[in-house]
Write a protein that holds these residues in place. Structure first.
Motif, PDB file in Angstrom:
ATOM      1  N   UNK A  96       0.873  -1.172   0.000  1.00 50.70           N
ATOM      2  CA  UNK A  96       0.000   0.000   0.000  1.00 50.70           C
ATOM      3  C   UNK A  96       0.907   1.218   0.000  1.00 50.70           C
ATOM      4  N   UNK A  97       0.732   2.112  -0.959  1.00 50.13           N
ATOM      5  CA  UNK A  97       1.513   3.337  -1.035  1.00 50.13           C
ATOM      6  C   UNK A  97       0.817   4.382  -0.170  1.00 50.13           C
ATOM      7  N   UNK A  98       1.562   4.916   0.788  1.00 47.63           N
ATOM      8  CA  UNK A  98       1.002   5.878   1.728  1.00 47.63           C
ATOM      9  C   UNK A  98       1.616   7.248   1.445  1.00 47.63           C
ATOM     10  N   UNK A  99       0.774   8.208   1.150  1.00 47.53           N
ATOM     11  CA  UNK A  99       1.209   9.577   0.883  1.00 47.53           C
ATOM     12  C   UNK A  99       1.250  10.317   2.211  1.00 47.53           C
ATOM     13  N   UNK A 100       2.386  10.931   2.542  1.00 47.10           N
ATOM     14  CA  UNK A 100       2.531  11.609   3.837  1.00 47.10           C
ATOM     15  C   UNK A 100       2.714  13.111   3.688  1.00 47.10           C
ATOM     16  N   UNK A 101       2.207  13.684   2.641  1.00 47.83           N
ATOM     17  CA  UNK A 101       2.264  15.137   2.502  1.00 47.83           C
ATOM     18  C   UNK A 101       1.287  15.752   3.483  1.00 47.83           C
ATOM     19  N   UNK A 102       1.808  16.287   4.547  1.00 46.73           N
ATOM     20  CA  UNK A 102       0.986  16.866   5.605  1.00 46.73           C
ATOM     21  C   UNK A 102       1.355  18.329   5.739  1.00 46.73           C
ATOM     22  N   UNK A 113       6.506  21.452  -4.145  1.00 43.71           N
ATOM     23  CA  UNK A 113       7.736  21.177  -4.876  1.00 43.71           C
ATOM     24  C   UNK A 113       8.229  19.766  -4.613  1.00 43.71           C
ATOM     25  N   UNK A 114       7.553  19.067  -3.752  1.00 45.54           N
ATOM     26  CA  UNK A 114       7.969  17.711  -3.420  1.00 45.54           C
ATOM     27  C   UNK A 114       6.768  16.897  -2.959  1.00 45.54           C
ATOM     28  N   UNK A 115       6.946  15.608  -3.044  1.00 44.88           N
ATOM     29  CA  UNK A 115       5.919  14.721  -2.510  1.00 44.88           C
ATOM     30  C   UNK A 115       6.629  13.652  -1.703  1.00 44.88           C
ATOM     31  N   UNK A 173      10.604   6.884   4.265  1.00 40.17           N
ATOM     32  CA  UNK A 173       9.884   7.903   3.492  1.00 40.17           C
ATOM     33  C   UNK A 173      10.800   8.396   2.380  1.00 40.17           C
ATOM     34  N   UNK A 174      10.283   8.384   1.172  1.00 40.04           N
ATOM     35  CA  UNK A 174      11.018   8.866   0.008  1.00 40.04           C
ATOM     36  C   UNK A 174      10.444  10.204  -0.405  1.00 40.04           C
ATOM     37  N   UNK A 175      11.319  11.173  -0.626  1.00 41.58           N
ATOM     38  CA  UNK A 175      10.899  12.515  -1.051  1.00 41.58           C
ATOM     39  C   UNK A 175      11.250  12.683  -2.515  1.00 41.58           C
ATOM     40  N   UNK A 200      -1.145  30.290   3.745  1.00 37.19           N
ATOM     41  CA  UNK A 200      -0.491  29.519   2.687  1.00 37.19           C
ATOM     42  C   UNK A 200      -0.765  28.031   2.899  1.00 37.19           C
ATOM     43  N   UNK A 201      -0.977  27.326   1.818  1.00 34.33           N
ATOM     44  CA  UNK A 201      -1.202  25.881   1.912  1.00 34.33           C
ATOM     45  C   UNK A 201      -0.073  25.156   1.207  1.00 34.33           C
ATOM     46  N   UNK A 202      -0.003  23.871   1.440  1.00 38.12           N
ATOM     47  CA  UNK A 202       1.038  23.067   0.816  1.00 38.12           C
ATOM     48  C   UNK A 202       0.918  23.086  -0.703  1.00 38.12           C
ATOM     49  N   UNK A 203      -0.318  23.136  -1.209  1.00 36.92           N
ATOM     50  CA  UNK A 203      -0.501  23.135  -2.657  1.00 36.92           C
ATOM     51  C   UNK A 203       0.102  24.386  -3.296  1.00 36.92           C
ATOM     52  N   UNK A 204       0.204  25.505  -2.537  1.00 36.41           N
ATOM     53  CA  UNK A 204       0.835  26.710  -3.066  1.00 36.41           C
ATOM     54  C   UNK A 204       2.338  26.499  -3.259  1.00 36.41           C
ATOM     55  N   UNK A 205       2.936  25.640  -2.452  1.00 38.36           N
ATOM     56  CA  UNK A 205       4.376  25.432  -2.469  1.00 38.36           C
ATOM     57  C   UNK A 205       4.774  24.032  -2.919  1.00 38.36           C
TER      58      UNK A 205
END
Length: 166
Positions: free
Chosen positions: A100-106, A123-125, A160-162, A116-121
């Protein structure tokens, strides 16, 4: 007549003891295989940047499964989402492990302000892969007891891979 019943009872006890010891040894050997397989999968996926769909990673994992004789019965392959877990996918090579691929963009962990939100910046996942391998004993009595318990699977996660997306 009394000695005949005593001999029969002793024989039953010996057979039960042998069955229990054999089952425990089979479980130990297969648990060790599942644990080794989980560790190898984690190492390979980290090598290929947490991408379980990479064909080189799949081939390397499949070869290792053959090398250690890791095989899982069809019941485990069909029931990848046991124990109430959802979102797991069976591997593409049908080797017998799930991921299961877990996205940890918090947003809260990056120190952004309320405006400001993460979507504004973005540059990484960040993501990691949760792995599940199975302990499969091809003895019907033991599969009935252990197939739906937490003892039947071994779980682990990659680091965690960035991935930077500019």
């Amino acid at each position: 007549m009394r000695e005949a019943l005593g001999g029969y009872l002793a024989l039953v006890i010996i057979v039960l003891f042998i069955a229990i010891v054999s089952g425990f040894m089979a479980f130990s050997v297969n648990y060790n295989k599942a644990f080794k397989m989980k560790n190898k999968i984690i190492a390979v996926l980290e090598k290929y940047k947490n991408n379980p769909n990479n064909s080189d990673a799949q081939e390397e994992i499949k070869e290792y499964a053959k090398q250690i004789s890791y095989n899982v019965s069809e019941a485990y392959k069909k029931d990848c989402s046991s124990e109430g877990d959802t979102g797991y996918t069976l591997d593409k090579t049908n080797t017998g492990w799930c991921y299961k691929i877990v996205d940890v963009n918090d947003e809260s962990s990056y120190g952004y302000s309320d405006t400001n939100t993460l979507s504004d910046y973005k540059e990484f996942e960040k993501r990691y892969v949760d792995i599940k391998t199975f302990v499969s004993i091809d003895m019907p009595i033991f599969n009935n007891f252990f197939s739906k318990t937490s003892l039947s699977s071994v779980r682990g996660s990659t680091k965690v891979y960035t991935k930077f997306t500019k």
